[in-house]
Design an enzyme around this catalytic site. Structure first.
Site, short mmCIF file in Angstrom:
data_model
loop_
_atom_site.label_atom_id
_atom_site.label_comp_id
_atom_site.label_asym_id
_atom_site.label_seq_id
_atom_site.Cartn_x
_atom_site.Cartn_y
_atom_site.Cartn_z
N ASP A 42 0.75 -1.19 -0.02
CA ASP A 42 -0.01 -0.12 0.07
C ASP A 42 0.93 1.29 0.02
O ASP A 42 1.98 1.30 0.69
CB ASP A 42 -0.84 0.18 1.15
CG ASP A 42 -2.02 0.98 0.89
OD1 ASP A 42 -3.15 0.63 0.96
OD2 ASP A 42 -1.68 2.18 1.26
N ASN B 298 -12.82 -3.07 2.68
CA ASN B 298 -13.74 -1.99 2.76
C ASN B 298 -14.66 -2.10 1.52
O ASN B 298 -14.00 -2.45 0.53
CB ASN B 298 -12.88 -0.70 2.55
CG ASN B 298 -12.22 -0.67 3.97
OD1 ASN B 298 -12.53 -0.97 5.00
ND2 ASN B 298 -11.05 0.26 3.77
N GLN C 266 -14.55 2.55 1.25
CA GLN C 266 -13.92 2.17 -0.11
C GLN C 266 -13.63 3.25 -1.07
O GLN C 266 -14.73 4.10 -1.16
CB GLN C 266 -14.77 1.07 -0.88
CG GLN C 266 -13.86 0.33 -1.83
CD GLN C 266 -14.72 -0.67 -2.76
OE1 GLN C 266 -15.70 -0.95 -2.47
NE2 GLN C 266 -14.04 -1.20 -3.87
N VAL D 239 -11.17 2.84 -3.76
CA VAL D 239 -10.74 2.52 -5.06
C VAL D 239 -11.56 1.36 -5.24
O VAL D 239 -11.85 0.37 -4.57
CB VAL D 239 -8.98 1.81 -5.06
CG1 VAL D 239 -8.95 1.50 -6.34
CG2 VAL D 239 -8.18 3.10 -4.59
N HIS E 212 -10.35 -5.33 -3.15
CA HIS E 212 -9.27 -5.47 -2.56
C HIS E 212 -9.17 -5.91 -1.30
O HIS E 212 -10.09 -5.42 -0.52
CB HIS E 212 -8.09 -4.18 -2.69
CG HIS E 212 -8.79 -3.10 -2.39
ND1 HIS E 212 -9.54 -1.98 -3.14
CD2 HIS E 212 -8.43 -2.41 -1.21
CE1 HIS E 212 -9.96 -1.31 -2.43
NE2 HIS E 212 -9.32 -1.24 -1.32
N HIS F 132 -7.29 -5.67 2.13
CA HIS F 132 -6.00 -5.13 3.00
C HIS F 132 -5.53 -6.04 4.01
O HIS F 132 -6.20 -6.62 4.78
CB HIS F 132 -6.56 -3.93 3.87
CG HIS F 132 -6.93 -2.82 3.14
ND1 HIS F 132 -6.18 -1.64 3.12
CD2 HIS F 132 -8.07 -2.69 2.59
CE1 HIS F 132 -6.80 -0.61 2.31
NE2 HIS F 132 -7.99 -1.47 2.01
P1 5GP Z 1 -9.77 1.53 0.15
O1 5GP Z 1 -9.88 2.63 1.00
O2 5GP Z 1 -10.41 1.41 -1.16
O3 5GP Z 1 -10.13 0.33 1.11
O4 5GP Z 1 -8.13 1.32 -0.05
C1 5GP Z 1 -7.62 1.62 -1.14
C2 5GP Z 1 -5.94 1.73 -0.59
O5 5GP Z 1 -5.33 1.94 -1.79
C3 5GP Z 1 -5.46 2.62 0.35
O6 5GP Z 1 -4.96 2.20 1.41
C4 5GP Z 1 -4.63 3.65 -0.40
O7 5GP Z 1 -3.48 4.17 0.54
C5 5GP Z 1 -4.08 2.65 -1.59
N1 5GP Z 1 -3.80 3.20 -2.62
C6 5GP Z 1 -4.55 4.35 -3.56
N2 5GP Z 1 -3.74 4.56 -4.40
C7 5GP Z 1 -2.51 3.75 -4.50
C8 5GP Z 1 -1.66 3.59 -5.51
O8 5GP Z 1 -1.39 4.28 -6.44
N3 5GP Z 1 -0.46 2.48 -5.39
C9 5GP Z 1 -0.73 1.74 -4.02
N4 5GP Z 1 0.24 0.97 -3.93
N5 5GP Z 1 -1.73 1.92 -3.29
C10 5GP Z 1 -2.73 2.85 -3.50
#
Ligand code: 5GP
Ligand code: ZN
Length: 112
Positions: free
Chosen positions: A29, A85, A92, A94, A98, A100
């Site tokens: 991440d 998420n 969420q 993205v 996914h 975590h």
């Molecule tokens: P969510 O909030 O959708 O559960 O998690 C998305 C995760 O993607 C976040 O923890 C964020 O830090 C990670 N993330 C967002 N953009 C990027 C990226 O460009 N590269 C990487 N490696 N992680 C990302």
């Protein structure tokens, strides 16, 4: 194709690989919330758990087992947390499913 994690899976956007196999890709991440913070994503685009159904049973099991294997490889024998998420209320950000994998410190409960 505008999905961030699809681009990461394809290699069009760089990432730090942790694990890969024909069904999934795992990478660090970019904003780690724990000493170990890995994202495990299916290579296939699925927006979130909201879009899943019985046809995804094997893939979803595969993602969980991949996360457990990564945790073993990272030495997380004392435990870890797997978080998915989901949607707006789930936090969420993205829209590509996914997991975590968080570890390397004691987690608190409940989450925010
Ligand atoms: P969510 O909030 O959708 O559960 O998690 C998305 C995760 O993607 C976040 O923890 C964020 O830090 C990670 N993330 C967002 N953009 C990027 C990226 O460009 N590269 C990487 N490696 N992680 C990302
Ligand atoms: Zn995608």
């Amino acid at each position: 194709m505008s999905c961030l994690f699809c681009k990461i899976v394809e290699g069009a956007i760089p990432s730090t690989p942790v694990y890969q196999d024909p069904l999934c890709y795992a990478f660090a991440d970019i904003h780690p919330q724990a000493p170990v913070h890995v994202l495990v994503v299916p290579r296939e685009h699925i927006a979130s758990m909201i879009e899943t159904d019985q046809s995804d049973q094997a893939l979803l099991g595969h993602l969980l087992l991949a996360a457990a294997e990564i945790a073993r490889n990272k030495g997380l024998g004392d435990g870890y947390r797997i978080v998915v998420n989901t949607g707006n209320d789930g936090g969420q950000t993205v829209d590509h499913l996914h997991l975590h994998l968080l570890g390397g410190r004691a987690m608190t409960w409940p989450p925010g």
